[in-house]
Structure formats: C-alpha cells, structure tokens
Design a protein around this motif. Structure first.
Motif, PDB file in Angstrom:
ATOM      1  N   MET A  61      -1.909   3.694  -9.532  1.00  0.00           N
ATOM      2  CA  MET A  61      -0.458   3.752  -9.744  1.00  0.00           C
ATOM      3  C   MET A  61       0.147   4.966  -9.052  1.00  0.00           C
ATOM      4  O   MET A  61       1.277   4.924  -8.560  1.00  0.00           O
ATOM      5  CB  MET A  61      -0.129   3.764 -11.246  1.00  0.00           C
ATOM      6  N   LYS A  62      -0.640   6.055  -8.989  1.00  0.00           N
ATOM      7  CA  LYS A  62      -0.148   7.245  -8.264  1.00  0.00           C
ATOM      8  C   LYS A  62      -0.032   6.939  -6.773  1.00  0.00           C
ATOM      9  O   LYS A  62       0.916   7.359  -6.115  1.00  0.00           O
ATOM     10  CB  LYS A  62      -1.111   8.422  -8.474  1.00  0.00           C
ATOM     11  N   SER A  63      -1.028   6.202  -6.250  1.00  0.00           N
ATOM     12  CA  SER A  63      -0.979   5.820  -4.830  1.00  0.00           C
ATOM     13  C   SER A  63       0.197   4.880  -4.583  1.00  0.00           C
ATOM     14  O   SER A  63       0.928   5.027  -3.594  1.00  0.00           O
ATOM     15  CB  SER A  63      -2.277   5.118  -4.420  1.00  0.00           C
ATOM     16  N   LYS A  65       2.910   4.751  -6.150  1.00  0.00           N
ATOM     17  CA  LYS A  65       4.151   5.532  -6.182  1.00  0.00           C
ATOM     18  C   LYS A  65       4.424   6.220  -4.844  1.00  0.00           C
ATOM     19  O   LYS A  65       5.577   6.304  -4.403  1.00  0.00           O
ATOM     20  CB  LYS A  65       4.069   6.568  -7.319  1.00  0.00           C
ATOM     21  N   ARG A  66       3.346   6.652  -4.183  1.00  0.00           N
ATOM     22  CA  ARG A  66       3.535   7.275  -2.866  1.00  0.00           C
ATOM     23  C   ARG A  66       4.096   6.256  -1.868  1.00  0.00           C
ATOM     24  O   ARG A  66       4.972   6.571  -1.064  1.00  0.00           O
ATOM     25  CB  ARG A  66       2.208   7.845  -2.333  1.00  0.00           C
ATOM     26  N   LEU A  68       5.892   3.648  -2.691  1.00  0.00           N
ATOM     27  CA  LEU A  68       7.281   3.391  -3.104  1.00  0.00           C
ATOM     28  C   LEU A  68       8.200   4.496  -2.597  1.00  0.00           C
ATOM     29  O   LEU A  68       9.334   4.244  -2.166  1.00  0.00           O
ATOM     30  CB  LEU A  68       7.380   3.284  -4.624  1.00  0.00           C
ATOM     31  N   ASN A  69       7.695   5.730  -2.616  1.00  0.00           N
ATOM     32  CA  ASN A  69       8.509   6.846  -2.103  1.00  0.00           C
ATOM     33  C   ASN A  69       8.813   6.647  -0.617  1.00  0.00           C
ATOM     34  O   ASN A  69       9.925   6.927  -0.168  1.00  0.00           O
ATOM     35  CB  ASN A  69       7.793   8.183  -2.324  1.00  0.00           C
ATOM     36  N   GLU A  72      11.429   3.864  -0.360  1.00  0.00           N
ATOM     37  CA  GLU A  72      12.759   4.357  -0.765  1.00  0.00           C
ATOM     38  C   GLU A  72      13.376   5.248   0.303  1.00  0.00           C
ATOM     39  O   GLU A  72      14.567   5.188   0.573  1.00  0.00           O
ATOM     40  CB  GLU A  72      12.652   5.120  -2.088  1.00  0.00           C
TER      41      GLU A  72
END
Ligand code: AMP
Ligand code: ZN
Length: 130
Positions: A61-63, A65-66, A68-69, A72
């Motif tokens: 999930m941390k990966s 999120k990267r 997704l960043n 975005e």
C-alpha cells in the motif's frame, strides 16, 4: 509459472514501466480505459488481495501510494482505483493487480446500473454479513 504479470515483473516481457521498487511494479495497461491507465502489480504472485500476508500488503500500500502521488502530480487528481477479484468480477489475469484509471472529465466509462436498496434486502444481507 506461465503468468504474464510474473513475466513482466521479471522483465521477460516488455512493458511500459512507470514505477518499480523491490516488491512492486507499475506499468501502462495495453487496453486503457483512459489516458494513463496504469496497473499496479506486486512482484510476488498472489491471485487476490486477501491472499497477501498483512505485513506485505501494508508495504504494498505504501508503494501504491507512491504511484498515486505520481499520477496526482503528473496526470490528474481524479482517478478510479479498481481491483477485479475473481472471474465473475472480471479478473482476466490471475495475478493480483490494481487498476489506476485517471479521470479528466467526459469519459464514458463506469456506467454502473444500480438499484435502490430496500429495507428487506438490507436486513437480509446484514444477517449474512454479521
Ligand atoms: P483484469 O481484467 O482486471 O484481470 O485486467 C487485466 C488487464 O491487464 C486488462 O485491462 C488488460 O488490458 C491488461 N493487460 C493484459 N496484458 C497486458 C500486458 N502485456 N501489458 C499491460 N497490460 C496488459
Ligand atoms: Zn504471476
């Protein structure tokens, strides 16, 4: 194992890679629903999200999120995250993956046909779930 996403993760098959770390890889879907449709894939072969051990899932999930960043920052702050789990739900490739579908406005996708939840249906399904 004859799994296309395992092969992509091992670089045995070409992909349009956008992100990689020790446990995950993200690349462009070759049949995009929108511009920049990305697949986020754990490098280890699991069929479903629920098969992934808790600790590994937390790291993934941390990966995610990267990625997704990146989406975005570079594409859009609007996107859908989709995981098709099981054949009936549309899972074609049996190596767990998360679709990230950027939205820009005007896409004619995700036209879901819903119905109004009735009291009876709610009671019935709650009995099963609780
Ligand atoms: P699903 O239906 O959720 O299993 O999604 C599988 C997705 O993988 C589909 O959207 C395909 O377009 C995509 N796909 C299949 N093969 C490849 C590939 N070699 N590279 C990138 N995307 C792929
Ligand atoms: Zn695999």
């Amino acid at each position: 194992m004859n799994c296309i996403f395992c092969k992509i993760a091992k670089k045995e098959i070409k992909s349009y890679l956008i992100y990689e770390d020790d446990i995950s890889i993200a690349f462009l879907d070759i049949n995009p629903l929108s511009r920049g449709h990305i697949l986020f894939v754990p490098k280890k072969h699991y069929k479903t999200l629920s098969e992934i051990p808790d600790g590994e899932l937390a790291e993934l999930m941390k990966s995610l999120k990267r990625v997704l960043n990146i989406v975005e920052e570079k594409l859009s702050k609007n996107y859908n995250i989709i995981n098709n789990c099981g054949k009936i739900a549309g899972q074609e490739i049996e190596h767990v993956h998360i679709h990230i579908v950027p939205r820009y406005g005007g896409e004619e996708i995700f036209l879901w046909k819903t119905h109004k939840l009735t009291e009876e249906e709610a009671e019935d399904i709650l009995k099963r779930l609780k």
